[in-house]
Structure formats: C-alpha cells, structure tokens
Design a protein around this motif. Structure first.
Motif, PDB file in Angstrom:
ATOM      1  N   THR A 173       0.812  -1.217   0.000  1.00 58.76           N
ATOM      2  CA  THR A 173       0.000   0.000   0.000  1.00 58.76           C
ATOM      3  C   THR A 173       0.843   1.264   0.000  1.00 58.76           C
ATOM      4  O   THR A 173       0.315   2.374   0.100  1.00 58.76           O
ATOM      5  CB  THR A 173      -0.956   0.022   1.211  1.00 58.76           C
ATOM      6  N   GLY A 174       2.161   1.103  -0.084  1.00 54.14           N
ATOM      7  CA  GLY A 174       3.028   2.271  -0.188  1.00 54.14           C
ATOM      8  C   GLY A 174       3.784   2.567   1.090  1.00 54.14           C
ATOM      9  O   GLY A 174       3.567   1.951   2.131  1.00 54.14           O
ATOM     10  N   SER A 175       4.685   3.538   1.001  1.00 52.96           N
ATOM     11  CA  SER A 175       5.509   3.890   2.153  1.00 52.96           C
ATOM     12  C   SER A 175       4.867   5.002   2.967  1.00 52.96           C
ATOM     13  O   SER A 175       3.963   5.682   2.504  1.00 52.96           O
ATOM     14  CB  SER A 175       6.892   4.334   1.684  1.00 52.96           C
ATOM     15  N   GLY A 176       5.370   5.179   4.191  1.00 52.64           N
ATOM     16  CA  GLY A 176       4.863   6.242   5.047  1.00 52.64           C
ATOM     17  C   GLY A 176       4.456   5.746   6.415  1.00 52.64           C
ATOM     18  O   GLY A 176       4.655   4.580   6.769  1.00 52.64           O
ATOM     19  N   ASP A 177       3.893   6.643   7.196  1.00 58.19           N
ATOM     20  CA  ASP A 177       3.450   6.301   8.543  1.00 58.19           C
ATOM     21  C   ASP A 177       2.187   5.440   8.504  1.00 58.19           C
ATOM     22  O   ASP A 177       1.428   5.455   7.525  1.00 58.19           O
ATOM     23  CB  ASP A 177       3.171   7.568   9.346  1.00 58.19           C
ATOM     24  N   VAL A 178       1.960   4.727   9.589  1.00 59.57           N
ATOM     25  CA  VAL A 178       0.773   3.888   9.728  1.00 59.57           C
ATOM     26  C   VAL A 178       0.078   4.252  11.035  1.00 59.57           C
ATOM     27  O   VAL A 178       0.719   4.359  12.082  1.00 59.57           O
ATOM     28  CB  VAL A 178       1.134   2.381   9.737  1.00 59.57           C
ATOM     29  N   LEU A 179      -1.233   4.456  10.967  1.00 58.09           N
ATOM     30  CA  LEU A 179      -2.057   4.703  12.153  1.00 58.09           C
ATOM     31  C   LEU A 179      -2.889   3.460  12.416  1.00 58.09           C
ATOM     32  O   LEU A 179      -3.637   3.004  11.537  1.00 58.09           O
ATOM     33  CB  LEU A 179      -2.976   5.904  11.925  1.00 58.09           C
TER      34      LEU A 179
ATOM     35  N   VAL B 125       0.616  -8.240  14.991  1.00 61.40           N
ATOM     36  CA  VAL B 125       0.299  -7.161  14.049  1.00 61.40           C
ATOM     37  C   VAL B 125       1.352  -6.055  14.161  1.00 61.40           C
ATOM     38  O   VAL B 125       1.866  -5.553  13.153  1.00 61.40           O
ATOM     39  CB  VAL B 125      -1.105  -6.597  14.311  1.00 61.40           C
ATOM     40  N   LEU B 126       1.672  -5.657  15.378  1.00 63.37           N
ATOM     41  CA  LEU B 126       2.664  -4.603  15.586  1.00 63.37           C
ATOM     42  C   LEU B 126       4.028  -5.018  15.058  1.00 63.37           C
ATOM     43  O   LEU B 126       4.698  -4.255  14.353  1.00 63.37           O
ATOM     44  CB  LEU B 126       2.764  -4.263  17.071  1.00 63.37           C
ATOM     45  N   SER B 127       4.447  -6.224  15.390  1.00 63.36           N
ATOM     46  CA  SER B 127       5.752  -6.700  14.960  1.00 63.36           C
ATOM     47  C   SER B 127       5.843  -6.765  13.437  1.00 63.36           C
ATOM     48  O   SER B 127       6.846  -6.354  12.835  1.00 63.36           O
ATOM     49  CB  SER B 127       6.025  -8.083  15.560  1.00 63.36           C
ATOM     50  N   SER B 128       4.790  -7.263  12.786  1.00 63.15           N
ATOM     51  CA  SER B 128       4.779  -7.386  11.331  1.00 63.15           C
ATOM     52  C   SER B 128       4.750  -6.024  10.655  1.00 63.15           C
ATOM     53  O   SER B 128       5.404  -5.814   9.625  1.00 63.15           O
ATOM     54  CB  SER B 128       3.570  -8.211  10.876  1.00 63.15           C
ATOM     55  N   THR B 129       3.991  -5.098  11.230  1.00 61.78           N
ATOM     56  CA  THR B 129       3.893  -3.764  10.644  1.00 61.78           C
ATOM     57  C   THR B 129       5.219  -3.023  10.767  1.00 61.78           C
ATOM     58  O   THR B 129       5.668  -2.349   9.841  1.00 61.78           O
ATOM     59  CB  THR B 129       2.772  -2.957  11.322  1.00 61.78           C
TER      60      THR B 129
ATOM     61  N   ILE C 202       4.946   3.955  13.448  1.00 59.42           N
ATOM     62  CA  ILE C 202       3.674   3.299  13.737  1.00 59.42           C
ATOM     63  C   ILE C 202       3.012   4.055  14.877  1.00 59.42           C
ATOM     64  O   ILE C 202       3.560   4.135  15.984  1.00 59.42           O
ATOM     65  CB  ILE C 202       3.868   1.822  14.145  1.00 59.42           C
ATOM     66  N   HIS C 203       1.858   4.646  14.626  1.00 56.01           N
ATOM     67  CA  HIS C 203       1.111   5.363  15.646  1.00 56.01           C
ATOM     68  C   HIS C 203      -0.095   4.522  16.069  1.00 56.01           C
ATOM     69  O   HIS C 203      -0.722   3.862  15.231  1.00 56.01           O
ATOM     70  CB  HIS C 203       0.625   6.716  15.113  1.00 56.01           C
TER      71      HIS C 203
END
Length: 338
Positions: free
Chosen positions: A124-130, A191-195, A204-205
């Motif tokens: 889905t692309g680069s950048g921050d994740v909420l 989920v956190l570890s994979s993200t 990761i927020h």
C-alpha cells in the motif's frame, strides 16, 4: 484543562452522528487545545479521504467469508484475518448532509486477502501507519468506521489500519469483552511486529480507546520484552483515549516498557460515566481514564485532562466527537516527526 467546545453528544445513536459532530465541532472550535503547544491548524486533506481504503487486521471469526455484512462477528477466530476494506466517504456536495456536519462514512466492500500483515502494509506504499484499537461494545462495522472517522478528523497522512477484536457489542457482555481483549494481545503483538518490519513502513502510531487500551498496553509490554529498545524508534505516538484499565495494572505495565512509556499520551475525563460504571464492575478500582491527572503523571506519561470538553451525559467518546481532543491526538503524532 481543555476548553469547552460547542458540541453535543448524540443520545439517539452514539455512533451514527459522531462523524458529523466532529466536522461541525472543527468549524466551531478553531482555537483548538493548547496543552501540547498547538502550532495552528492546517486544513489539509487526510490520506483516507483521497484514497478511502482501510487496512483490516482482526481476531474475530469471519462471517460470510468476511465478504458480506456483518463480515466478522463477535466470536473468536482461529487466527488473524487480514483484509482490505473499501470505504464510501460522506457526500461532500453543497446540499448534502455532510455540508451541515451530519454526513457519515459507510463500508463499501471488504476483501479478505491471503497476504501476510507486513506484505499488505508494504504493497500500500511507504509512510506512517495509524492503527486504531476499539473499545468495549463494538461491532466490526462500528470499529472500522470509527477508525475512518478518526483518521479523517485528525487529517492523518499515511495508511490507516483497524485492529478489531471479538466484542459481543452488548451492554451486559463486559466480562466476555474484557476476556476477548486480553485473549487478543498475542494477535495484536504480531500485528505490531509485522507492521514494524514491513518494507516502507515508517513510524507506527496507535490510538486505542477504552478497553482497547488494556489490550494495547499488554501487547506493547510483550513486544518490548521480545524486542527491547530496538522497537522504540519505530513507534511514534501512543494515545490512550478514556483508558479502561485498573490504575495498579497500568502502573505495573508502564514500568516494564522502557522508553515506550515516554510515547504515551493519556486522555482522561473525571466525569466519564462509562468508566465510573466500569470501576463498579471492577470492584471499585479506579480506571485510568477517570483518574486525577496528577496521579497518572507521576508514572512519567503525558496526560491531557478533558473533563471540561464534553457536554453530554457519558463523555466516553470525546476522541470522536470533540475537535479539541482530536487536536491533541494530531499534535501527539506530529510531535514524533523526525
């Protein structure tokens, strides 16, 4: 203390109009909150409004193969399901309901995917994740739509994910929901570890509400135990809105997550009636979200007292209905920019 904003809690449908109230409140409360050193609002569009796609990770059992309503039910699944959810944004036409602050998001379609969590984030692309983690008494649909409302309201730039755990969405199912939340902590840690490990994922927020904060804190504690300080730089803001956690449990866990504790912002309200009821169900133990500010600050986390921010009876969903509280969340995320 956050100043009053001109808005009202909706009693007929707690979730149905919160998105509209948030939009209306933004117009009426442009001054915002100054607790975190506001730098002035930027009226830029959220990423989710430009591309209305929500990433889904859930420990709920799929219904109808996860492709037709209700998509995922209240039962516990055999593992984590990963999906891509297409949203239908509120109609922003001149004469639409959204034009007067009453529009709302809807789910268009849900597409379960066979990809691993990290792979889905990567494509889905680069950048921050909420990542949004819901609280007590929520269906899959309400949790997904709340994630969209929150992301849009704070004008988040990046990808938005909902982590939806099995809630029966019933007023008298508190014990089941609490146990389901704790049962899901290994799943959320995964989920956190994979993200964190996904190519292109930057910070990761996490925004967790009510009972979801207990699940989140326990998952962070496990993540830190496994990865130590190497994870600290990848986690951005961690916002606990109206946390439904025993104050002693919270204190014990915060002392065991190292520098991650400094990432936490707790939004409290001593007039939160839902947490007052939760405290009674928990044998009279004070919930963090309704505790006095000074009590929590001693643990080394940032605390925003929103006791004066709501004019409703419950005051438990201020992160969705109050522009000032949403401003706190946005600035918490922006403060982690490098």
């Amino acid at each position: 203390m956050i100043p009053h904003s001109l808005q009202h809690d909706v009693l007929l449908s707690r979730r149905g109009l919160l998105g509209g109230l948030s939009s209306l409140a933004t117009v009426l409360a442009l001054g915002g909150c100054t607790n975190l050193g506001a730098t002035g609002a930027r009226f830029d569009a959220s990423s989710i409004s430009a591309d209305p796609t929500l990433l889904v990770t859930t420990t709920r059992k799929p219904v109808n193969g996860g492709r037709a309503k209700p998509w995922f039910g209240p039962e516990r699944g055999s593992g984590i399901t990963v999906a891509r959810l297409k949203l239908v944004p509120p109609d922003d036409g001149r004469f639409s309901l959204a034009a007067v602050g009453l529009g709302d998001w809807r789910i268009g379609e849900v597409e379960p995917v066979s990809k691993e969590i990290g792979d889905l984030v990567a494509v889905t692309g680069s950048g921050d994740v909420l990542i949004y983690v819901h609280g007590f008494k929520q269906t899959f649909e309400t949790s997904a739509l709340d994630a969209a409302r929150l992301s849009d309201a704070i004008r988040f730039h990046g990808r938005t994910m909902v982590f939806s755990w099995p809630s029966k969405a019933g007023l008298f199912d508190y014990a089941y929901d609490r146990d389901s939340a704790m049962w899901s902590r290994d799943g959320f840690e995964r989920v956190l570890s994979s993200t964190i490990g996904a190519p292109g994922a930057e910070r990761i927020h996490i925004v967790a509400h009510s009972m979801g904060t207990m699940l989140t804190l326990e998952s962070l504690r496990q993540l830190y135990a496994h990865l130590g300080d190497t994870v600290t730089g990848r986690i951005g803001a961690v916002v606990f809105a109206a946390p439904d956690i025993d104050i002693d449990v919270f204190s014990s866990s915060v002392t065991r997550i190292g520098e991650l504790a400094g990432k936490i912002t707790v939004i409290t309200a001593t007039d939160d009636r839902a947490l007052a009821l939760s405290a009674r169900l928990a044998g009279g133990m004070t919930r963090v979200g309704a505790a006095e500010k000074a009590t929590i600050e001693r643990l080394g986390v940032r605390v925003i007292d929103a006791s004066d921010a709501g004019w409703g009876i419950i005051n438990h969903d201020l992160f969705l209905s109050n522009a000032d509280v949403q401003g706190v969340i946005r600035r918490s995320i922006e403060a982690t920019a490098v």
